[in-house]
Design a protein around this motif. Structure first.
Motif, PDB file in Angstrom:
ATOM      1  N   LYS A   1    -135.840 -51.324 -38.312  1.00 46.03           N
ATOM      2  CA  LYS A   1    -136.175 -50.547 -37.126  1.00 46.03           C
ATOM      3  C   LYS A   1    -137.595 -50.887 -36.685  1.00 46.03           C
ATOM      4  O   LYS A   1    -138.461 -51.165 -37.511  1.00 46.03           O
ATOM      5  N   VAL A   2    -137.813 -50.863 -35.389  1.00 46.22           N
ATOM      6  CA  VAL A   2    -139.133 -51.124 -34.821  1.00 46.22           C
ATOM      7  C   VAL A   2    -140.131 -50.130 -35.392  1.00 46.22           C
ATOM      8  O   VAL A   2    -139.859 -48.939 -35.487  1.00 46.22           O
ATOM      9  N   GLY A   3    -141.262 -50.642 -35.807  1.00 47.98           N
ATOM     10  CA  GLY A   3    -142.318 -49.799 -36.362  1.00 47.98           C
ATOM     11  C   GLY A   3    -143.149 -50.561 -37.369  1.00 47.98           C
ATOM     12  O   GLY A   3    -143.019 -51.774 -37.514  1.00 47.98           O
ATOM     13  N   LYS A   4    -143.980 -49.847 -38.089  1.00 43.36           N
ATOM     14  CA  LYS A   4    -144.855 -50.478 -39.077  1.00 43.36           C
ATOM     15  C   LYS A   4    -144.177 -50.491 -40.447  1.00 43.36           C
ATOM     16  O   LYS A   4    -143.486 -49.558 -40.819  1.00 43.36           O
ATOM     17  N   LEU A   5    -144.398 -51.582 -41.175  1.00 45.51           N
ATOM     18  CA  LEU A   5    -143.898 -51.734 -42.537  1.00 45.51           C
ATOM     19  C   LEU A   5    -145.073 -52.036 -43.456  1.00 45.51           C
ATOM     20  O   LEU A   5    -145.966 -52.791 -43.090  1.00 45.51           O
TER      21      LEU A   5
ATOM     22  N   SER B   1    -148.836 -56.621 -50.167  1.00 48.38           N
ATOM     23  CA  SER B   1    -150.298 -56.714 -50.249  1.00 48.38           C
ATOM     24  C   SER B   1    -150.977 -55.369 -49.990  1.00 48.38           C
ATOM     25  O   SER B   1    -152.170 -55.237 -50.176  1.00 48.38           O
ATOM     26  N   GLY B   2    -150.197 -54.378 -49.535  1.00 47.67           N
ATOM     27  CA  GLY B   2    -150.760 -53.069 -49.214  1.00 47.67           C
ATOM     28  C   GLY B   2    -151.125 -52.916 -47.750  1.00 47.67           C
ATOM     29  O   GLY B   2    -151.427 -51.826 -47.285  1.00 47.67           O
ATOM     30  N   LYS B   3    -151.101 -54.001 -47.008  1.00 53.04           N
ATOM     31  CA  LYS B   3    -151.398 -53.954 -45.573  1.00 53.04           C
ATOM     32  C   LYS B   3    -150.111 -53.691 -44.803  1.00 53.04           C
ATOM     33  O   LYS B   3    -149.024 -53.797 -45.328  1.00 53.04           O
ATOM     34  N   ARG B   4    -150.261 -53.351 -43.541  1.00 52.38           N
ATOM     35  CA  ARG B   4    -149.100 -53.079 -42.698  1.00 52.38           C
ATOM     36  C   ARG B   4    -148.866 -54.208 -41.705  1.00 52.38           C
ATOM     37  O   ARG B   4    -149.805 -54.816 -41.215  1.00 52.38           O
ATOM     38  N   CYS B   5    -147.585 -54.461 -41.436  1.00 54.16           N
ATOM     39  CA  CYS B   5    -147.204 -55.397 -40.384  1.00 54.16           C
ATOM     40  C   CYS B   5    -146.356 -54.626 -39.377  1.00 54.16           C
ATOM     41  O   CYS B   5    -145.856 -53.536 -39.669  1.00 54.16           O
ATOM     42  N   GLU B   6    -146.220 -55.176 -38.198  1.00 53.94           N
ATOM     43  CA  GLU B   6    -145.514 -54.500 -37.107  1.00 53.94           C
ATOM     44  C   GLU B   6    -144.174 -55.183 -36.850  1.00 53.94           C
ATOM     45  O   GLU B   6    -144.117 -56.371 -36.564  1.00 53.94           O
ATOM     46  N   LEU B   7    -143.094 -54.424 -36.972  1.00 57.50           N
ATOM     47  CA  LEU B   7    -141.762 -54.922 -36.647  1.00 57.50           C
ATOM     48  C   LEU B   7    -141.458 -54.505 -35.214  1.00 57.50           C
ATOM     49  O   LEU B   7    -141.589 -53.333 -34.869  1.00 57.50           O
ATOM     50  N   GLY B   8    -141.109 -55.462 -34.381  1.00 54.62           N
ATOM     51  CA  GLY B   8    -140.844 -55.171 -32.971  1.00 54.62           C
ATOM     52  C   GLY B   8    -139.741 -56.051 -32.419  1.00 54.62           C
ATOM     53  O   GLY B   8    -138.987 -56.679 -33.158  1.00 54.62           O
TER      54      GLY B   8
ATOM     55  N   VAL C   1    -146.311 -68.578 -39.859  1.00 55.13           N
ATOM     56  CA  VAL C   1    -147.026 -67.789 -40.851  1.00 55.13           C
ATOM     57  C   VAL C   1    -147.662 -66.603 -40.139  1.00 55.13           C
ATOM     58  O   VAL C   1    -148.209 -66.747 -39.043  1.00 55.13           O
ATOM     59  N   ILE C   2    -147.564 -65.433 -40.757  1.00 55.45           N
ATOM     60  CA  ILE C   2    -148.227 -64.250 -40.179  1.00 55.45           C
ATOM     61  C   ILE C   2    -149.492 -63.959 -40.979  1.00 55.45           C
ATOM     62  O   ILE C   2    -149.544 -64.184 -42.184  1.00 55.45           O
ATOM     63  N   LEU C   3    -150.508 -63.503 -40.288  1.00 54.02           N
ATOM     64  CA  LEU C   3    -151.790 -63.211 -40.912  1.00 54.02           C
ATOM     65  C   LEU C   3    -152.130 -61.737 -40.751  1.00 54.02           C
ATOM     66  O   LEU C   3    -151.948 -61.178 -39.655  1.00 54.02           O
ATOM     67  N   PRO C   4    -152.585 -61.097 -41.805  1.00 46.26           N
ATOM     68  CA  PRO C   4    -152.960 -59.681 -41.686  1.00 46.26           C
ATOM     69  C   PRO C   4    -154.160 -59.500 -40.765  1.00 46.26           C
ATOM     70  O   PRO C   4    -155.027 -60.376 -40.684  1.00 46.26           O
ATOM     71  N   THR C   5    -154.156 -58.388 -40.048  1.00 48.50           N
ATOM     72  CA  THR C   5    -155.308 -58.044 -39.218  1.00 48.50           C
ATOM     73  C   THR C   5    -155.906 -56.749 -39.749  1.00 48.50           C
ATOM     74  O   THR C   5    -155.229 -55.969 -40.402  1.00 48.50           O
ATOM     75  N   SER C   6    -157.132 -56.513 -39.447  1.00 47.80           N
ATOM     76  CA  SER C   6    -157.793 -55.294 -39.947  1.00 47.80           C
ATOM     77  C   SER C   6    -157.299 -54.044 -39.240  1.00 47.80           C
ATOM     78  O   SER C   6    -157.457 -52.952 -39.727  1.00 47.80           O
ATOM     79  N   SER C   7    -156.628 -54.187 -38.074  1.00 47.67           N
ATOM     80  CA  SER C   7    -156.209 -52.995 -37.313  1.00 47.67           C
ATOM     81  C   SER C   7    -154.859 -52.453 -37.740  1.00 47.67           C
ATOM     82  O   SER C   7    -154.477 -51.388 -37.320  1.00 47.67           O
ATOM     83  N   LEU C   8    -154.093 -53.181 -38.561  1.00 49.71           N
ATOM     84  CA  LEU C   8    -152.770 -52.687 -38.957  1.00 49.71           C
ATOM     85  C   LEU C   8    -152.832 -51.996 -40.263  1.00 49.71           C
ATOM     86  O   LEU C   8    -152.999 -52.080 -41.247  1.00 49.71           O
TER      87      LEU C   8
END
Length: 71
Positions: free
Chosen positions: A18-22, A26-33, A64-71
């Protein structure tokens, strides 16, 4: 850290996504959209989904996806 950003600690077939944050391993969040009518994670399109493995599913992405500090 880069590899664990590509892993979710759950067995998630595409029909349950489902669309949203996962939260990634690594403990960081990514955005599913959605983009171009397809599921995407951050800026990467899921190009092949539901490759079943003994411990979960692989959803192949186009970059490749890279973590950002805002997620």
């Amino acid at each position: 850290a880069l590899l664990t950003y590509h892993i979710i600690a759950s067995k998630l077939p595409s029909k349950t996504l489902k669309v949203g944050k996962l939260r990634t391993l690594s403990g960081k969040r990514c955005e599913l959209g959605r983009r171009q009518g397809k599921l995407c994670i951050d800026e990467a399109l899921i190009i092949h989904s539901d490759l079943e493995c003994t411990n979960g599913y692989i959803h192949a992405i186009d970059r490749v996806i890279l973590p950002t500090s805002s997620l």
